[in-house]
Design a protein around this motif. Structure first.
Motif, PDB file in Angstrom:
ATOM      1  N   ALA A  79       0.789  -1.120   0.258  1.00  0.00           N
ATOM      2  CA  ALA A  79      -0.659  -0.142   0.201  1.00  0.00           C
ATOM      3  C   ALA A  79       0.640   0.981  -0.022  1.00  0.00           C
ATOM      4  CB  ALA A  79      -0.740  -0.217   1.040  1.00  0.00           C
ATOM      5  N   SER A  80       0.397   2.497  -0.832  1.00  0.00           N
ATOM      6  CA  SER A  80       0.897   3.733  -0.415  1.00  0.00           C
ATOM      7  C   SER A  80      -0.128   4.788  -0.853  1.00  0.00           C
ATOM      8  CB  SER A  80       2.396   3.750  -1.756  1.00  0.00           C
ATOM      9  OG  SER A  80       1.523   3.821  -3.214  1.00  0.00           O
ATOM     10  N   ILE A  81       0.312   6.185   0.323  1.00  0.00           N
ATOM     11  CA  ILE A  81      -0.393   7.064  -0.178  1.00  0.00           C
ATOM     12  C   ILE A  81       0.499   7.912  -1.049  1.00  0.00           C
ATOM     13  CG2 ILE A  81      -0.774   9.101   1.358  1.00  0.00           C
ATOM     14  CD1 ILE A  81      -2.990   7.444   2.083  1.00  0.00           C
ATOM     15  N   ASP A  82       0.416   8.583  -1.747  1.00  0.00           N
ATOM     16  CA  ASP A  82       0.569   9.512  -3.056  1.00  0.00           C
ATOM     17  C   ASP A  82       1.459   8.922  -3.224  1.00  0.00           C
ATOM     18  OD1 ASP A  82      -1.764  10.892  -2.532  1.00  0.00           O
ATOM     19  OD2 ASP A  82      -0.590  12.277  -1.602  1.00  0.00           O
ATOM     20  N   GLY A  83       1.729   7.853  -3.582  1.00  0.00           N
ATOM     21  CA  GLY A  83       3.397   7.151  -4.115  1.00  0.00           C
ATOM     22  C   GLY A  83       4.031   7.238  -2.393  1.00  0.00           C
ATOM     23  N   ARG A  84       3.938   6.970  -1.478  1.00  0.00           N
ATOM     24  CA  ARG A  84       5.294   6.693  -0.278  1.00  0.00           C
ATOM     25  C   ARG A  84       4.135   6.057   0.257  1.00  0.00           C
ATOM     26  NH1 ARG A  84       3.543  12.463   0.198  1.00  0.00           N
ATOM     27  NH2 ARG A  84       2.508  11.543   2.327  1.00  0.00           N
ATOM     28  N   PRO A  85       5.519   4.680   0.713  1.00  0.00           N
ATOM     29  CA  PRO A  85       5.014   3.593   0.417  1.00  0.00           C
ATOM     30  C   PRO A  85       4.057   3.070   2.864  1.00  0.00           C
ATOM     31  CG  PRO A  85       7.122   3.555   0.209  1.00  0.00           C
ATOM     32  CD  PRO A  85       6.797   4.746   0.235  1.00  0.00           C
ATOM     33  N   VAL A  86       2.954   2.694   2.776  1.00  0.00           N
ATOM     34  CA  VAL A  86       2.233   2.409   3.782  1.00  0.00           C
ATOM     35  C   VAL A  86       2.727   1.260   4.830  1.00  0.00           C
ATOM     36  CG1 VAL A  86      -0.013   2.457   4.996  1.00  0.00           C
ATOM     37  CG2 VAL A  86       0.948   4.040   3.279  1.00  0.00           C
ATOM     38  N   GLN A  87       3.203   1.493   6.001  1.00  0.00           N
ATOM     39  CA  GLN A  87       2.892   0.157   6.774  1.00  0.00           C
ATOM     40  C   GLN A  87       2.364  -0.152   6.952  1.00  0.00           C
ATOM     41  OE1 GLN A  87       5.482   0.464  10.148  1.00  0.00           O
ATOM     42  NE2 GLN A  87       5.715  -1.646  10.864  1.00  0.00           N
ATOM     43  N   PRO A  88       1.767  -1.728   6.668  1.00  0.00           N
ATOM     44  CA  PRO A  88       0.863  -2.302   6.744  1.00  0.00           C
ATOM     45  C   PRO A  88       0.894  -2.364   8.696  1.00  0.00           C
ATOM     46  CG  PRO A  88       2.476  -3.968   6.393  1.00  0.00           C
ATOM     47  CD  PRO A  88       2.886  -2.584   5.479  1.00  0.00           C
ATOM     48  N   TRP A  89      -0.914  -3.372   8.665  1.00  0.00           N
ATOM     49  CA  TRP A  89      -1.157  -2.932  10.627  1.00  0.00           C
ATOM     50  C   TRP A  89      -0.820  -1.974  11.065  1.00  0.00           C
ATOM     51  CZ3 TRP A  89      -4.233  -7.211  11.684  1.00  0.00           C
ATOM     52  CH2 TRP A  89      -3.771  -8.077  10.353  1.00  0.00           C
ATOM     53  N   CYS A  90      -0.195  -0.549  10.540  1.00  0.00           N
ATOM     54  CA  CYS A  90      -0.276   1.037  10.897  1.00  0.00           C
ATOM     55  C   CYS A  90      -1.403   1.339  11.009  1.00  0.00           C
ATOM     56  CB  CYS A  90       1.234   1.582  10.241  1.00  0.00           C
ATOM     57  SG  CYS A  90       1.887   2.744  11.417  1.00  0.00           S
ATOM     58  N   ALA A  91      -1.834   1.794  11.927  1.00  0.00           N
ATOM     59  CA  ALA A  91      -3.225   3.433  12.024  1.00  0.00           C
ATOM     60  C   ALA A  91      -2.350   4.590  11.382  1.00  0.00           C
ATOM     61  CB  ALA A  91      -3.892   3.462  12.973  1.00  0.00           C
ATOM     62  N   LEU A  92      -2.440   5.332  10.591  1.00  0.00           N
ATOM     63  CA  LEU A  92      -2.333   6.422  10.056  1.00  0.00           C
ATOM     64  C   LEU A  92      -2.794   7.349   9.929  1.00  0.00           C
ATOM     65  CD1 LEU A  92       0.564   5.093   7.653  1.00  0.00           C
ATOM     66  CD2 LEU A  92       1.045   6.102   9.518  1.00  0.00           C
ATOM     67  N   PRO A  93      -2.702   9.166  10.205  1.00  0.00           N
ATOM     68  CA  PRO A  93      -3.097  10.170   9.225  1.00  0.00           C
ATOM     69  C   PRO A  93      -3.383  10.557   8.240  1.00  0.00           C
ATOM     70  CG  PRO A  93      -0.885  10.675  10.851  1.00  0.00           C
ATOM     71  CD  PRO A  93      -1.389   9.582  10.709  1.00  0.00           C
ATOM     72  N   VAL A  94      -4.644  10.832   7.875  1.00  0.00           N
ATOM     73  CA  VAL A  94      -4.586  11.439   6.162  1.00  0.00           C
ATOM     74  C   VAL A  94      -5.038  12.765   5.703  1.00  0.00           C
ATOM     75  CG1 VAL A  94      -6.763  10.165   5.614  1.00  0.00           C
ATOM     76  CG2 VAL A  94      -4.770  10.213   4.079  1.00  0.00           C
ATOM     77  N   GLU A  95      -4.574  13.047   5.244  1.00  0.00           N
ATOM     78  CA  GLU A  95      -5.417  14.639   5.205  1.00  0.00           C
ATOM     79  C   GLU A  95      -6.163  14.437   3.530  1.00  0.00           C
ATOM     80  OE1 GLU A  95      -5.480  17.318   7.030  1.00  0.00           O
ATOM     81  OE2 GLU A  95      -3.283  16.094   8.009  1.00  0.00           O
ATOM     82  N   ALA A  96      -7.352  14.986   3.049  1.00  0.00           N
ATOM     83  CA  ALA A  96      -8.255  15.512   2.195  1.00  0.00           C
ATOM     84  C   ALA A  96      -6.815  15.419   1.140  1.00  0.00           C
ATOM     85  CB  ALA A  96      -9.206  16.286   2.545  1.00  0.00           C
ATOM     86  N   GLY A  97      -7.569  14.593   0.238  1.00  0.00           N
ATOM     87  CA  GLY A  97      -6.947  14.616  -1.360  1.00  0.00           C
ATOM     88  C   GLY A  97      -6.466  13.736  -1.215  1.00  0.00           C
ATOM     89  N   GLN A  98      -5.223  13.522  -0.830  1.00  0.00           N
ATOM     90  CA  GLN A  98      -4.645  12.238  -0.215  1.00  0.00           C
ATOM     91  C   GLN A  98      -4.981  10.541  -1.158  1.00  0.00           C
ATOM     92  OE1 GLN A  98      -2.877  12.459   3.826  1.00  0.00           O
ATOM     93  NE2 GLN A  98      -0.756  12.578   2.102  1.00  0.00           N
ATOM     94  N   LEU A  99      -4.252  10.323  -1.631  1.00  0.00           N
ATOM     95  CA  LEU A  99      -4.932   8.968  -2.768  1.00  0.00           C
ATOM     96  C   LEU A  99      -4.183   7.934  -2.226  1.00  0.00           C
ATOM     97  CD1 LEU A  99      -5.940   8.008  -5.114  1.00  0.00           C
ATOM     98  CD2 LEU A  99      -4.060   8.245  -6.616  1.00  0.00           C
ATOM     99  N   LEU A 100      -5.293   6.852  -2.400  1.00  0.00           N
ATOM    100  CA  LEU A 100      -4.426   5.587  -1.126  1.00  0.00           C
ATOM    101  C   LEU A 100      -4.434   3.937  -2.360  1.00  0.00           C
ATOM    102  CD1 LEU A 100      -3.452   3.218   1.152  1.00  0.00           C
ATOM    103  CD2 LEU A 100      -6.054   2.719   1.499  1.00  0.00           C
ATOM    104  N   GLU A 101      -3.151   3.773  -2.586  1.00  0.00           N
ATOM    105  CA  GLU A 101      -3.386   2.628  -3.379  1.00  0.00           C
ATOM    106  C   GLU A 101      -2.480   1.294  -3.418  1.00  0.00           C
ATOM    107  OE1 GLU A 101      -1.612   3.932  -7.274  1.00  0.00           O
ATOM    108  OE2 GLU A 101      -1.088   5.492  -6.652  1.00  0.00           O
ATOM    109  N   LEU A 102      -3.708   0.512  -3.361  1.00  0.00           N
ATOM    110  CA  LEU A 102      -2.920  -0.824  -3.140  1.00  0.00           C
ATOM    111  C   LEU A 102      -2.577  -2.017  -4.318  1.00  0.00           C
ATOM    112  CD1 LEU A 102      -4.768  -0.284  -0.763  1.00  0.00           C
ATOM    113  CD2 LEU A 102      -5.981  -2.440   0.112  1.00  0.00           C
ATOM    114  N   GLY A 103      -1.459  -2.426  -4.403  1.00  0.00           N
ATOM    115  CA  GLY A 103      -0.952  -3.277  -4.904  1.00  0.00           C
ATOM    116  C   GLY A 103      -1.720  -4.976  -4.833  1.00  0.00           C
TER     117      GLY A 103
END
Length: 331
Positions: A79-103
């Motif tokens: 998973a990534s937010i705006d192209g930056r990798p996201v650690q699984p099993w990790c709760a994160l804050p996110v801003e309006a307009g950001q894109l979450l992608e799953l491969g």
């Protein structure tokens, strides 16, 4: 709100299901990996059964239209937010307009996107789960499509998540002492002998001793297994009776079927075993073509596993509250 940007078939809104209506032919539905749902919601301070998005076809993309918090659990799908990798099993804050992608998943099959407040769709019979067979619940009783807009539930208080998030160890590792390791590459599934177990004679023992393979004729309703057929010692005709998730039935072909989240409400095939509830999430993350073996356990042993898993979920919720509370006190 969130907007679905890209998706595939069979991605749906799910919670822990709608028990209590099987007597009128309504399947329970719910997450195929309920542990992933419970852990994700616990990290976010949601109710344990808050609705989430279950992903089983990829790639998947959504856009957050307001600031909130989320966590991706279940399958590790890069998973990534705006192209930056996201650690699984990790709760994160996110801003309006950001894109979450799953491969495509690296490990497992189903990912879960849990969001603060949960997915706010109408409850049907006490649940927000999608019943694709019944065409109700979830988002209009269907799987998600690009352009869908989903509302989010209200949260009672600010989460105060750190920018780096709050993470937990993947339950597959955190509960390694609770779950048996694979045997020769085969998943070990614990089960309890069921009502018609004795009707299978010597074949009953072969059910436990041989390695089975999950066939392509498998879905959320049930997993059909391939292997050397097992059959009752004498032909048996049974009236239809109630079945639930985890029940292992044996049709005339002799190849067992494990009832899953969208399990039939009734059936007449003899039951040889019942997978313990705490092991169902592992089946929900097991790919078509994988091999598995059944191990016989007692009701008492199953209860001990349930207790350990429940303790882990409680620890996740306490840790999340403690960290968020400490950050709030520092402000």
């Amino acid at each position: 709100m969130i907007e679905i940007i890209q998706t595939g078939p069979f991605n749906t809104v799910q919670d822990l299901g709608r028990p209590g209506f099987r007597n009128i032919g309504v399947t329970t539905s719910g997450a195929m990996d309920p542990l992933a749902l419970k852990v994700g919601n616990s990290l976010l301070g949601n109710e344990t059964d808050a609705a989430v998005i279950e992903i089983q076809t990829y790639p998947f993309k959504l856009r957050f239209t307001k600031a909130t918090a989320f966590v991706v659990t279940g399958a590790d799908c890069g998973a990534s937010i705006d192209g930056r990798p996201v650690q699984p099993w990790c709760a994160l804050p996110v801003e309006a307009g950001q894109l979450l992608e799953l491969g495509q998943p690296r490990v497992g099959t189903r990912a879960y996107i849990c969001i603060a407040g949960g997915i706010d769709v109408a409850a049907v019979m006490g649940s927000r789960s999608t019943s694709l067979r019944g065409a109700f619940g979830g988002n209009e009783g269907r799987f998600l499509v690009a352009g869908d807009i989903l509302q989010l539930g209200d949260i009672s208080a600010s989460l105060n998540l750190p920018a780096t998030g709050i993470a937990v160890v993947d339950p597959a590792y955190a509960l390694a002492d609770v779950y048996p390791a694979p045997e020769d590459g085969a998943l070990v599934v614990r089960a309890i002998p069921a009502g018609e177990h004795s009707l299978f004679g010597e074949d009953a023992e072969r059910f436990w001793s041989q390695t089975w393979k999950i066939s392509t004729q498998s879905d959320r309703t049930g997993y059909r297994l391939m292997g050397e057929p097992i059959k009752p010692t004498t032909p048996v005709e049974m009236r239809s009776h109630g079945v639930v998730s985890g029940v292992v039935q044996v049709p005339p072909s002799g190849e067992p079927i494990i009832q899953m989240s969208d399990a039939n409400t009734a059936g007449g095939y003899p039951k040889i075993a019942g997978v313990i509830e705490a092991d169902l999430w592992r089946l929900g993350q097991t790919r078509i073509g994988s091999r598995l073996r059944f191990v016989r356990v007692t009701h008492a042993q199953a209860a001990e596993v349930e207790k350990a898993v429940a303790g882990f979920i409680d620890d996740v919720r306490r840790t999340s509250r403690m960290v968020c509370g400490a950050l709030q006190a520092m402000k």
